[in-house]
Design an enzyme around this catalytic site. Sequence first.
Site, PDB file in Angstrom:
ATOM      1  N   GLU A   1       0.852  -1.201   0.000  1.00  0.00           N
ATOM      2  CA  GLU A   1       0.000   0.000   0.000  1.00  0.00           C
ATOM      3  C   GLU A   1       0.883   1.245   0.000  1.00  0.00           C
ATOM      4  OE1 GLU A   1      -2.977   1.185  -0.117  1.00  0.00           O
ATOM      5  OE2 GLU A   1      -4.422  -0.005   1.003  1.00  0.00           O
ATOM      6  N   ASP A   2       0.405   2.303  -0.641  1.00  0.00           N
ATOM      7  CA  ASP A   2       1.116   3.587  -0.571  1.00  0.00           C
ATOM      8  C   ASP A   2       1.001   4.193   0.818  1.00  0.00           C
ATOM      9  OD1 ASP A   2      -1.614   3.882  -0.926  1.00  0.00           O
ATOM     10  OD2 ASP A   2      -1.469   5.574  -2.300  1.00  0.00           O
TER      11      ASP A   2
ATOM     12  N   ASP B   1      -4.204   4.759   6.290  1.00  0.00           N
ATOM     13  CA  ASP B   1      -4.767   5.910   6.991  1.00  0.00           C
ATOM     14  C   ASP B   1      -5.711   5.375   8.074  1.00  0.00           C
ATOM     15  OD1 ASP B   1      -5.255   9.039   6.340  1.00  0.00           O
ATOM     16  OD2 ASP B   1      -7.205   8.142   6.659  1.00  0.00           O
TER      17      ASP B   1
ATOM     18  N   PHE C   1      -2.761  15.632   5.260  1.00  0.00           N
ATOM     19  CA  PHE C   1      -2.882  15.102   3.901  1.00  0.00           C
ATOM     20  C   PHE C   1      -1.594  15.317   3.097  1.00  0.00           C
ATOM     21  CE2 PHE C   1      -4.373  14.669  -0.427  1.00  0.00           C
ATOM     22  CZ  PHE C   1      -5.220  13.586  -0.314  1.00  0.00           C
TER      23      PHE C   1
ATOM     24  N   ASP D   1      -2.409  10.904  -4.623  1.00  0.00           N
ATOM     25  CA  ASP D   1      -3.095  11.987  -5.325  1.00  0.00           C
ATOM     26  C   ASP D   1      -3.925  12.855  -4.392  1.00  0.00           C
ATOM     27  OD1 ASP D   1      -5.066   9.828  -4.922  1.00  0.00           O
ATOM     28  OD2 ASP D   1      -6.396  11.147  -6.053  1.00  0.00           O
TER      29      ASP D   1
ATOM     30  N   ARG E   1       0.008  12.628  -8.710  1.00  0.00           N
ATOM     31  CA  ARG E   1       0.654  11.315  -8.560  1.00  0.00           C
ATOM     32  C   ARG E   1       2.051  11.288  -9.174  1.00  0.00           C
ATOM     33  NH1 ARG E   1      -3.226   7.640  -6.671  1.00  0.00           N
ATOM     34  NH2 ARG E   1      -5.331   7.856  -7.505  1.00  0.00           N
TER      35      ARG E   1
HETATM   36  P1  IMP Z   1      -7.760   4.197   4.529  1.00  0.00           P
HETATM   37  O1  IMP Z   1      -8.721   3.237   3.872  1.00  0.00           O
HETATM   38  O2  IMP Z   1      -8.456   5.260   5.331  1.00  0.00           O
HETATM   39  O3  IMP Z   1      -6.648   3.523   5.303  1.00  0.00           O
HETATM   40  O4  IMP Z   1      -7.092   5.044   3.386  1.00  0.00           O
HETATM   41  C1  IMP Z   1      -6.371   4.429   2.441  1.00  0.00           C
HETATM   42  C2  IMP Z   1      -6.392   5.179   1.136  1.00  0.00           C
HETATM   43  O5  IMP Z   1      -6.767   6.548   1.273  1.00  0.00           O
HETATM   44  C3  IMP Z   1      -4.995   5.188   0.606  1.00  0.00           C
HETATM   45  O6  IMP Z   1      -4.737   4.032  -0.147  1.00  0.00           O
HETATM   46  C4  IMP Z   1      -4.990   6.454  -0.220  1.00  0.00           C
HETATM   47  O7  IMP Z   1      -5.511   6.175  -1.496  1.00  0.00           O
HETATM   48  C5  IMP Z   1      -5.935   7.376   0.497  1.00  0.00           C
HETATM   49  N1  IMP Z   1      -5.237   8.315   1.390  1.00  0.00           N
HETATM   50  C6  IMP Z   1      -5.212   8.312   2.737  1.00  0.00           C
HETATM   51  N2  IMP Z   1      -4.477   9.321   3.225  1.00  0.00           N
HETATM   52  C7  IMP Z   1      -4.000   9.983   2.151  1.00  0.00           C
HETATM   53  C8  IMP Z   1      -3.145  11.143   1.995  1.00  0.00           C
HETATM   54  O8  IMP Z   1      -2.653  11.784   2.940  1.00  0.00           O
HETATM   55  N3  IMP Z   1      -2.897  11.509   0.710  1.00  0.00           N
HETATM   56  C9  IMP Z   1      -3.390  10.866  -0.363  1.00  0.00           C
HETATM   57  N4  IMP Z   1      -4.184   9.776  -0.275  1.00  0.00           N
HETATM   58  C10 IMP Z   1      -4.490   9.348   0.974  1.00  0.00           C
HETATM   59 MG    MG Z   2      -4.245   3.882  -2.258  1.00  0.00          MG
END
Ligand code: IMP
Ligand code: MG
Length: 182
Positions: free
Chosen positions: A106-107, A110, A159, A166, A172
């Site tokens: 995963e990038d 969150d 963020f 993105d 990106r």
């Molecule tokens: P989660 O499901 O809340 O853990 O979020 C995961 C997805 O939200 C990541 O794979 C990203 O695509 C996006 N995301 C969460 N935080 C950021 C951020 O700070 N910048 C850009 N994308 C984010």
């Molecule tokens: Mg992602």
Amino acid sequence: MQAIQEISIRGKTFVPFIEGAEIQKIVEELSEKIYYHYQGRTPVFVGVLNGVIMFFSDFLKKYPGNCEIAFIQLASYHNNICSSGKVDIISNWPVDLTDREVVIFEDIVDTGTTLEKINEMIRDQKVKSSKVATLFFKPDVYKSDLPVDYIGRSIPNRFIVGYGLDFDGMGRNIPDIYQLKD
Ligand code: IMP
Ligand code: MG
């Protein structure tokens, strides 16, 4: 001086956070840790599109062992910069993962909603093991109990954009990481 380095994406201002060279060091460390665990075996590294593109590509170039790769694609919906908690599967497992050692890439992790969804998806696969590697992790907002096995860098809950990540579809292709200015 600082103002010159600021960038604007869709009307929001972002400031430099982590330079490309520093990211490469983080990726190198992850590659060493993961190789230490999997050397002599052939894990399947699964990239979660789209955000993982740069990280996955750089990681693979640094990984000295055997591996196979695959991708899944998920869409997590955001109201601007906040997770809505809704995740859709765009593309599911393309390969048979029976008895395989899998590492999900995963990038950024969150809230963990996306990881929960992937965990649900992997339950149907008869994998030997599955672990998670993420370049960035936001510990302050992580709500899941699932372990995040390999973390490149824990960052504050602000963020970020660039290096695959993105803001509303943009940014990106930026080689460094920028952070939303308060
Ligand atoms: P989660 O499901 O809340 O853990 O979020 C995961 C997805 O939200 C990541 O794979 C990203 O695509 C996006 N995301 C969460 N935080 C950021 C951020 O700070 N910048 C850009 N994308 C984010
Ligand atoms: Mg992602």
